[in-house]
Scaffold this motif. Sequence first.
Motif, PDB file in Angstrom:
ATOM      1  N   LEU A 130       0.806  -1.224   0.000  1.00 36.58           N
ATOM      2  CA  LEU A 130       0.000   0.000   0.000  1.00 36.58           C
ATOM      3  C   LEU A 130       0.836   1.270   0.000  1.00 36.58           C
ATOM      4  N   VAL A 131       1.790   1.396   0.917  1.00 37.51           N
ATOM      5  CA  VAL A 131       2.536   2.649   1.046  1.00 37.51           C
ATOM      6  C   VAL A 131       3.385   2.920  -0.185  1.00 37.51           C
ATOM      7  N   GLU A 132       4.120   1.921  -0.641  1.00 39.25           N
ATOM      8  CA  GLU A 132       4.986   2.118  -1.810  1.00 39.25           C
ATOM      9  C   GLU A 132       4.157   2.477  -3.036  1.00 39.25           C
ATOM     10  N   ARG A 133       3.044   1.770  -3.245  1.00 38.32           N
ATOM     11  CA  ARG A 133       2.183   2.057  -4.387  1.00 38.32           C
ATOM     12  C   ARG A 133       1.610   3.472  -4.286  1.00 38.32           C
ATOM     13  N   SER A 134       1.178   3.855  -3.090  1.00 39.09           N
ATOM     14  CA  SER A 134       0.593   5.178  -2.893  1.00 39.09           C
ATOM     15  C   SER A 134       1.611   6.279  -3.168  1.00 39.09           C
ATOM     16  N   GLN A 135       2.857   6.028  -2.836  1.00 39.37           N
ATOM     17  CA  GLN A 135       3.909   7.000  -3.126  1.00 39.37           C
ATOM     18  C   GLN A 135       4.037   7.222  -4.635  1.00 39.37           C
ATOM     19  N   HIS A 136       3.978   6.149  -5.400  1.00 38.01           N
ATOM     20  CA  HIS A 136       4.029   6.280  -6.864  1.00 38.01           C
ATOM     21  C   HIS A 136       2.826   7.054  -7.389  1.00 38.01           C
ATOM     22  N   ILE A 137       1.648   6.738  -6.860  1.00 37.78           N
ATOM     23  CA  ILE A 137       0.417   7.372  -7.353  1.00 37.78           C
ATOM     24  C   ILE A 137       0.426   8.873  -7.081  1.00 37.78           C
ATOM     25  N   ILE A 138       0.720   9.257  -5.861  1.00 35.46           N
ATOM     26  CA  ILE A 138       0.650  10.676  -5.503  1.00 35.46           C
ATOM     27  C   ILE A 138       1.794  11.451  -6.138  1.00 35.46           C
ATOM     28  N   ARG A 139       2.968  10.837  -6.271  1.00 32.66           N
ATOM     29  CA  ARG A 139       4.056  11.517  -6.997  1.00 32.66           C
ATOM     30  C   ARG A 139       3.650  11.759  -8.441  1.00 32.66           C
ATOM     31  N   HIS A 140       2.980  10.800  -9.039  1.00 33.58           N
ATOM     32  CA  HIS A 140       2.517  10.948 -10.424  1.00 33.58           C
ATOM     33  C   HIS A 140       1.536  12.113 -10.542  1.00 33.58           C
ATOM     34  N   LEU A 141       0.630  12.243  -9.586  1.00 31.94           N
ATOM     35  CA  LEU A 141      -0.383  13.285  -9.648  1.00 31.94           C
ATOM     36  C   LEU A 141       0.181  14.665  -9.331  1.00 31.94           C
ATOM     37  N   VAL A 142       1.027  14.736  -8.297  1.00 27.05           N
ATOM     38  CA  VAL A 142       1.572  16.028  -7.873  1.00 27.05           C
ATOM     39  C   VAL A 142       2.674  16.503  -8.806  1.00 27.05           C
ATOM     40  N   GLY A 143       3.402  15.575  -9.421  1.00 27.23           N
ATOM     41  CA  GLY A 143       4.507  15.935 -10.315  1.00 27.23           C
ATOM     42  C   GLY A 143       5.750  16.305  -9.533  1.00 27.23           C
ATOM     43  N   ASP A 144       6.568  17.181 -10.103  1.00 29.57           N
ATOM     44  CA  ASP A 144       7.861  17.515  -9.491  1.00 29.57           C
ATOM     45  C   ASP A 144       7.784  18.727  -8.564  1.00 29.57           C
ATOM     46  N   GLU A 145       6.571  19.071  -8.156  1.00 35.34           N
ATOM     47  CA  GLU A 145       6.395  20.259  -7.322  1.00 35.34           C
ATOM     48  C   GLU A 145       6.971  20.089  -5.919  1.00 35.34           C
TER      49      GLU A 145
END
Length: 427
Positions: free
Chosen positions: A49-64
Motif C-alpha cells: 500500500l505505502v509504496e504504491r501510494s507514493q508512486h500514485i501521488i508523486r505521479h499526480l503532484v509531479g515535481d512540485e
Amino acid sequence: MELQNLKDASDTVNFAQAVKKGLGKHQGLYFPTDIQPMRNIDELLKMPLVERSQHIIRHLVGDEMAPDLLDLMISTAFNFEAPLVSVSDNIYSLELFHGPTLAFKDFGGRFMAQCLAKISEGKPVTILTATSGDTGAAVAHAFHGIDNINVVILFPKGKISPLQEKLFTTLGGNIHTVAINSDFDACQQLVKSAFDDPDVRDGLHLNSANSINISRLLAQVCYYFEAVSQLPDDKRAQSVFAVPSGNFGNLTAGIIAKTLGLPIKRFIAATNSNDTVPRYLSSGEWNPKATIPTISNAMDVSQPNNWPRIEALVEKGYFEKSLLKGEAVDEESTQVAMKQLQSLGYISEPHAAIAYRALTRQLEDSEIGIFLGTAHPAKFRETVENVLGQPIHLPQPLVDVAGKASLASEIGDDYQSLKEYLFATLT
C-alpha cells in the motif's frame, strides 16, 4: 501540478496553493487541468500500500514537491491497513476503518495534515470545516497538537452519533468544535460564507479540510488501488464499486483512480433517502430537496459539494457517464441490508449496508462487487445494536473517549454568530 477553479477558469494554482487555499474564487473547487494515465498498472498492483501510494501521488503532484519528502509524508499518513474482506461469493467489503479514528477519512485527513504542516512552514493557519460525522474526528486527530494550526469543526447538533461526536469534541487544545442548530448543509454553507468573507478568510488564514481540499482527494485515490490489488488477477476488470455517498468526494476519488488506468468496470453511487444524485442520473434534472435525517447520518447531504468535480471528469472526457449508476436506499431497506450482512457473518453499520444493498440490486452475475466499509460499526453502536439485536464490542479509541465530556460550543445557523465566535476564540 496545475489546478483550475471550476467556477473561474482564470483562477489557476499549483498543488501547494490549492492545499493552502482549499476553495477558489466564488467558492469554486480546484481540479487538475490534466490527468495522465499511469503506466505499468500491473506492476503497481504488486506493490504494498505505502509504496504504491507514493508512486500514485508523486505521479499526480509531479515535481512540485521533493520525492523523498512526499514519500515520507505518505508513509507517515498511511500507517494502517485497508483489507478486502469476502462477504459472499462475488461481493467484498473494503474496510477503510482501521485507522486511528475508525473511518475512511483517516486516509485523507492524515495526508492533508502532513501536507499543510510542510507547506505552511510554521505560519498560522485556521482549518475551518464542516462534518456530518467522520470528517470531524479524522481532521481533529490528524491536526491535534500541530503548532500554529487551529482547527474549527462545525457539526449539526443532535445529528451525529454520540460516539462519533466524542471522538472530536473531547480533544481541546488547538481543536475547537461548534454544534450548529441546523443540518449538515447549513454547516457547509457557513463554511462557504466564511471563505467568501475577506475579513475572516485573510484575517484568520482560512483553510478547509473537507473533501473539497485536493490533498484529501488524492489520498483517497490510493485505497481504490489497494482494493483491486487484493482481487485475483482474472477478476479485476469485472470489479464494480458501490460507494456510500454523501458529499461525493469518495466517488470522485474512485473515478480519478479509473482515469489513471485502474481496471474498474463501473461505479454505483449509493445514497440514503437524500437522493439528489440518483434522481439526477435518472432524470437529468438537478433538483435538491430538503435534507432528511436518517440512521446513515454521514450521508444526510442533499447538495453534495464534490459533484462538480465528477461533472468535470465527464466533460473533459476522462470518464463515461454511463459507467455510473445511482441507487437510493430507504431506511427500511438499510436495516434489511444490515440484517442480511449479519446472516452472512458480517457486522456492518448503516452507510456500508446501503452500498451493499445497492450492489445486490444492480450487480450482474459476471461481475465482482466491492462496497466501501467507511466506518467501524461501533461508531454507530446504538443503531447497530438496535437493528441487529446484539451487543457491539467497542474498540479502544472509542473506549478512551466514551466517558469524556464534550467541549463543544453551540451557536445558531447564522453567519454573524459564526464570525463572532471565530474572532473571539482565535484572536
